[in-house]
Design a protein around this motif. Structure first.
Motif, PDB file in Angstrom:
ATOM      1  N   THR A   6     -34.496  54.706 -20.424  1.00  0.00           N
ATOM      2  CA  THR A   6     -33.790  56.085 -20.733  1.00  0.00           C
ATOM      3  C   THR A   6     -34.081  57.063 -19.768  1.00  0.00           C
ATOM      4  O   THR A   6     -32.983  57.921 -19.555  1.00  0.00           O
ATOM      5  N   PHE A   7     -35.179  57.225 -18.978  1.00  0.00           N
ATOM      6  CA  PHE A   7     -35.401  58.178 -18.051  1.00  0.00           C
ATOM      7  C   PHE A   7     -34.416  58.115 -16.845  1.00  0.00           C
ATOM      8  O   PHE A   7     -34.146  59.301 -16.363  1.00  0.00           O
ATOM      9  N   ILE A   8     -33.764  57.252 -16.812  1.00  0.00           N
ATOM     10  CA  ILE A   8     -32.643  57.205 -15.513  1.00  0.00           C
ATOM     11  C   ILE A   8     -31.600  58.184 -15.936  1.00  0.00           C
ATOM     12  O   ILE A   8     -31.177  58.931 -14.931  1.00  0.00           O
ATOM     13  N   THR A   9     -31.292  58.547 -17.029  1.00  0.00           N
ATOM     14  CA  THR A   9     -30.288  59.647 -17.469  1.00  0.00           C
ATOM     15  C   THR A   9     -30.714  60.824 -17.071  1.00  0.00           C
ATOM     16  O   THR A   9     -29.649  61.658 -17.262  1.00  0.00           O
ATOM     17  N   PHE A  10     -32.004  61.362 -17.464  1.00  0.00           N
ATOM     18  CA  PHE A  10     -32.161  62.828 -17.309  1.00  0.00           C
ATOM     19  C   PHE A  10     -33.398  62.772 -16.254  1.00  0.00           C
ATOM     20  O   PHE A  10     -33.516  64.178 -15.835  1.00  0.00           O
ATOM     21  N   GLN A  11     -34.283  62.009 -16.008  1.00  0.00           N
ATOM     22  CA  GLN A  11     -35.429  62.383 -15.103  1.00  0.00           C
ATOM     23  C   GLN A  11     -35.796  60.870 -14.402  1.00  0.00           C
ATOM     24  O   GLN A  11     -36.554  60.139 -14.799  1.00  0.00           O
ATOM     25  N   PRO A  12     -34.699  60.676 -13.495  1.00  0.00           N
ATOM     26  CA  PRO A  12     -34.548  59.165 -12.662  1.00  0.00           C
ATOM     27  C   PRO A  12     -35.824  58.818 -12.222  1.00  0.00           C
ATOM     28  O   PRO A  12     -36.251  57.677 -11.811  1.00  0.00           O
TER      29      PRO A  12
END
Length: 98
Positions: A6-12
């Motif tokens: 999930t982090f790749i979409t906002f905190q890659p």
């Protein structure tokens, strides 16, 4: 092999650091990312209305805090209120994610 985060979409960088540690077999770093960032993140989301399994209100709120989306969605979708948004923002800041 791959890693979906999930982090790749906002905190890659969180996703990149985790995957890099897995590829180099540095499980100490991978475990630390899971323990200190990933699990607390999901615990926070699940504690918010619209944040449980199959509900996307809390993750949508994360995207709002990052300027990716706007808050208001039509019914029946849940929108976090100002107090809930503040709780989420405080959590993200405490983890240096915002």
């Amino acid at each position: 092999d791959g890693y979906l985060s999930t982090f790749i979409t906002f905190q890659p960088q969180v996703a990149r650091d985790y995957w890099s540690s897995v590829q180099t077999q540095n499980m100490e770093i991978a475990r630390r990312i899971m323990k200190e960032i990933e699990l607390p993140f999901w615990d926070c989301l699940h504690s918010l209305p619209g944040g449980g399994v199959g509900k996307d209100g809390a993750i949508h709120a994360v995207y709002e805090l990052y300027g990716i989306t706007e808050r208001w969605r039509r019914s029946p979708y849940h929108n976090l209120n100002d107090e809930e948004m503040e709780k989420l923002a405080d959590f993200l800041k405490s983890k240096s994610l915002l």
